[in-house]
Design a protein around this motif. Structure first.
Motif, PDB file in Angstrom:
ATOM      1  N   GLU A   1     -10.410   4.660   6.198  1.00 36.75           N
ATOM      2  CA  GLU A   1     -10.132   5.666   4.946  1.00 36.75           C
ATOM      3  C   GLU A   1     -10.486   4.868   3.679  1.00 36.75           C
ATOM      4  O   GLU A   1     -10.459   3.953   3.680  1.00 36.75           O
ATOM      5  CB  GLU A   1      -8.898   6.134   4.945  1.00 36.75           C
ATOM      6  CG  GLU A   1      -7.451   5.179   5.063  1.00 36.75           C
ATOM      7  CD  GLU A   1      -6.406   5.578   5.326  1.00 36.75           C
ATOM      8  OE1 GLU A   1      -6.095   6.654   6.137  1.00 36.75           O
ATOM      9  OE2 GLU A   1      -5.210   4.877   4.717  1.00 36.75           O
TER      10      GLU A   1
ATOM     11  N   ALA B   1      -4.945   7.054   0.813  1.00 32.30           N
ATOM     12  CA  ALA B   1      -6.468   7.503   1.189  1.00 32.30           C
ATOM     13  C   ALA B   1      -6.451   8.973   0.403  1.00 32.30           C
ATOM     14  O   ALA B   1      -5.595   9.720   0.228  1.00 32.30           O
ATOM     15  CB  ALA B   1      -6.474   7.576   2.642  1.00 32.30           C
TER      16      ALA B   1
ATOM     17  N   ILE C   1      -6.777   1.811   9.110  1.00 35.08           N
ATOM     18  CA  ILE C   1      -5.356   1.901   9.788  1.00 35.08           C
ATOM     19  C   ILE C   1      -5.346   1.783  11.294  1.00 35.08           C
ATOM     20  O   ILE C   1      -6.334   2.257  11.790  1.00 35.08           O
ATOM     21  CB  ILE C   1      -4.529   3.166   9.227  1.00 35.08           C
ATOM     22  CG1 ILE C   1      -5.613   4.536   9.265  1.00 35.08           C
ATOM     23  CG2 ILE C   1      -4.447   3.028   7.830  1.00 35.08           C
ATOM     24  CD1 ILE C   1      -4.806   5.861   9.034  1.00 35.08           C
TER      25      ILE C   1
ATOM     26  N   GLU D   1      -9.478   1.234   4.122  1.00 35.90           N
ATOM     27  CA  GLU D   1      -8.522   0.700   4.605  1.00 35.90           C
ATOM     28  C   GLU D   1      -8.710   1.139   6.205  1.00 35.90           C
ATOM     29  O   GLU D   1      -9.292   2.331   6.349  1.00 35.90           O
ATOM     30  CB  GLU D   1      -6.978   1.280   4.375  1.00 35.90           C
ATOM     31  CG  GLU D   1      -6.071   0.551   5.229  1.00 35.90           C
ATOM     32  CD  GLU D   1      -4.762   1.023   4.874  1.00 35.90           C
ATOM     33  OE1 GLU D   1      -4.390   2.287   4.251  1.00 35.90           O
ATOM     34  OE2 GLU D   1      -3.717   0.477   5.484  1.00 35.90           O
TER      35      GLU D   1
ATOM     36  N   GLU E   1      -9.958   4.208  -0.454  1.00 41.22           N
ATOM     37  CA  GLU E   1      -8.743   4.316  -1.576  1.00 41.22           C
ATOM     38  C   GLU E   1      -9.238   3.489  -2.715  1.00 41.22           C
ATOM     39  O   GLU E   1     -10.300   2.795  -2.673  1.00 41.22           O
ATOM     40  CB  GLU E   1      -7.331   3.483  -0.908  1.00 41.22           C
ATOM     41  CG  GLU E   1      -7.234   3.914   0.385  1.00 41.22           C
ATOM     42  CD  GLU E   1      -5.739   3.295   0.842  1.00 41.22           C
ATOM     43  OE1 GLU E   1      -5.130   3.136   0.129  1.00 41.22           O
ATOM     44  OE2 GLU E   1      -5.490   3.963   2.141  1.00 41.22           O
TER      45      GLU E   1
ATOM     46  N   LYS F   1       0.904  -1.256   0.040  1.00 37.16           N
ATOM     47  CA  LYS F   1      -0.096   0.026  -0.139  1.00 37.16           C
ATOM     48  C   LYS F   1       1.118   1.385   0.007  1.00 37.16           C
ATOM     49  O   LYS F   1       2.081   1.198   0.730  1.00 37.16           O
ATOM     50  CB  LYS F   1      -0.937   0.075   1.142  1.00 37.16           C
ATOM     51  CG  LYS F   1      -0.042   0.140   2.617  1.00 37.16           C
ATOM     52  CD  LYS F   1      -1.057   0.648   3.632  1.00 37.16           C
ATOM     53  CE  LYS F   1      -0.547   1.519   4.692  1.00 37.16           C
ATOM     54  NZ  LYS F   1      -1.163   2.036   5.543  1.00 37.16           N
ATOM     55  N   ALA F   2       0.318   2.281  -0.681  1.00 38.20           N
ATOM     56  CA  ALA F   2       0.970   3.480  -0.577  1.00 38.20           C
ATOM     57  C   ALA F   2       0.229   4.296   0.624  1.00 38.20           C
ATOM     58  O   ALA F   2      -1.139   4.184   0.679  1.00 38.20           O
ATOM     59  CB  ALA F   2       0.819   4.285  -1.774  1.00 38.20           C
TER      60      ALA F   2
HETATM   61 MG    MG Z   1      -4.151   3.927   3.457  1.00 42.92          MG
END
Ligand code: MG
Ligand code: OOG
Length: 261
Positions: A111, A238, A146, A144, A113, A66-67
């Motif tokens: 978030e 995100a 987090i 996501e 994405e 993931k970025a």
């Molecule tokens: Mg993320």
């Protein structure tokens, strides 16, 4: 910040132990730079990759990467202005429409994405968004979850990278689309909690185009001596800021063209 590694093998092992224990025990810890102020970005990634190696040795399976911190909303919220990457394991996946336990998390946030699934290997340096688009099999909407392992969800670049960029859980859903069939640069998204909108934005918030987030990720992988294999699942970062969630909350991300999850 430098990718040079400055910490000894012993310090890396010690920091990897701390992150692993915080993740497994869902216990907040102080950020790593409190004790290691000279730690570099390269040291952060060394810890992250040491953690990945441990998990893989225990039989956990990696599905991709993931970025993170690829939108202004996220950078402003976290006070970190450098995009990062983190690894994604198969057991972090949660099916759409199911409830996600939060007991095993410290202070989860959600978030939204756009996720890419690749069908061709990608490698840096100088990987471009065009190269990412050409290597993309399909895109899907994702949420996501987090969870920073640092107290107060406060960290700096080196610490968050060591903590696998706060990766915890993720869910996909909606409708898989071919990248050529949608204008990925300007898809609208509304993130909702219990039926009320929390935030809305367009996919361009991620570095102008979410494929740029994936290209950044491939270039960081190159700096770490790795490529992105074909068949990778990659979350591009995100689009809006992240929102805290409580047990019982119902979260939905509605994407233009991609459906909801
Ligand atoms: Mg993320
Ligand atoms: C770091 C993780 C960032 C994203 O999409 O920006 C991330 C954090 O905000 O805790 O996953």
């Amino acid at each position: 910040m430098s990718m040079t590694r400055t910490l000894s093998e012993h310090d890396i092992e010690h920091l990897t132990d701390r992150i692993e224990a915080a993740q497994l025990g869902a216990k907040a810890i102080s950020k790593l730079t409190d004790d290691y102020p000279g730690m570099t970005l390269g040291d952060g990634y060394t810890v992250q990759l040491a953690l990945l190696k441990r998990w893989l040795a225990k039989g956990r399976r990696q599905v991709g990467w993931k970025a993170g911190l690829t939108s202004k909303a996220k950078m402003d919220q976290m006070g970190v202005r450098v995009p990062t990457i983190g690894f994604l394991l198969a057991d972090m996946f949660r099916a759409e429409g199911t409830s996600v336990t939060t007991q095993d998390l410290v202070h989860p946030r959600v978030e939204c994405e756009i996720a890419f699934v690749t069908n061709t290997p990608l490698s840096g340096p100088n990987c471009t968004a065009d190269a990412v688009m050409a290597a993309t099999d399909f895109v899907v909407p994702a949420i996501e979850i987090i969870d920073s392992r640092f107290s107060g969800f406060k960290f700096d670049l080196q610490s968050v990278v060591a903590d696998n960029s706060s990766s915890a859980r993720y869910a996909t859903g909606g409708r898989a689309r071919l990248p050529k069939d949608v204008d990925l640069s300007c898809l609208g998204v509304v993130l909702e909690k219990n039926g009320e909108p929390l935030a809305m934005a367009a996919s361009a918030a991620v570095m102008g185009h979410p494929a740029e987030g994936v290209a950044m990720l491939v270039n960081v992988l190159h700096e770490l001596g790795m490529d992105l294999p074909a068949g990778s699942f990659v979350m591009s970062g995100a689009i809006t800021e992240a929102f805290a969630v409580q047990p019982g909350d119902f979260i939905c991300a509605r994407f233009q063209e991609l459906g909801s999850t």
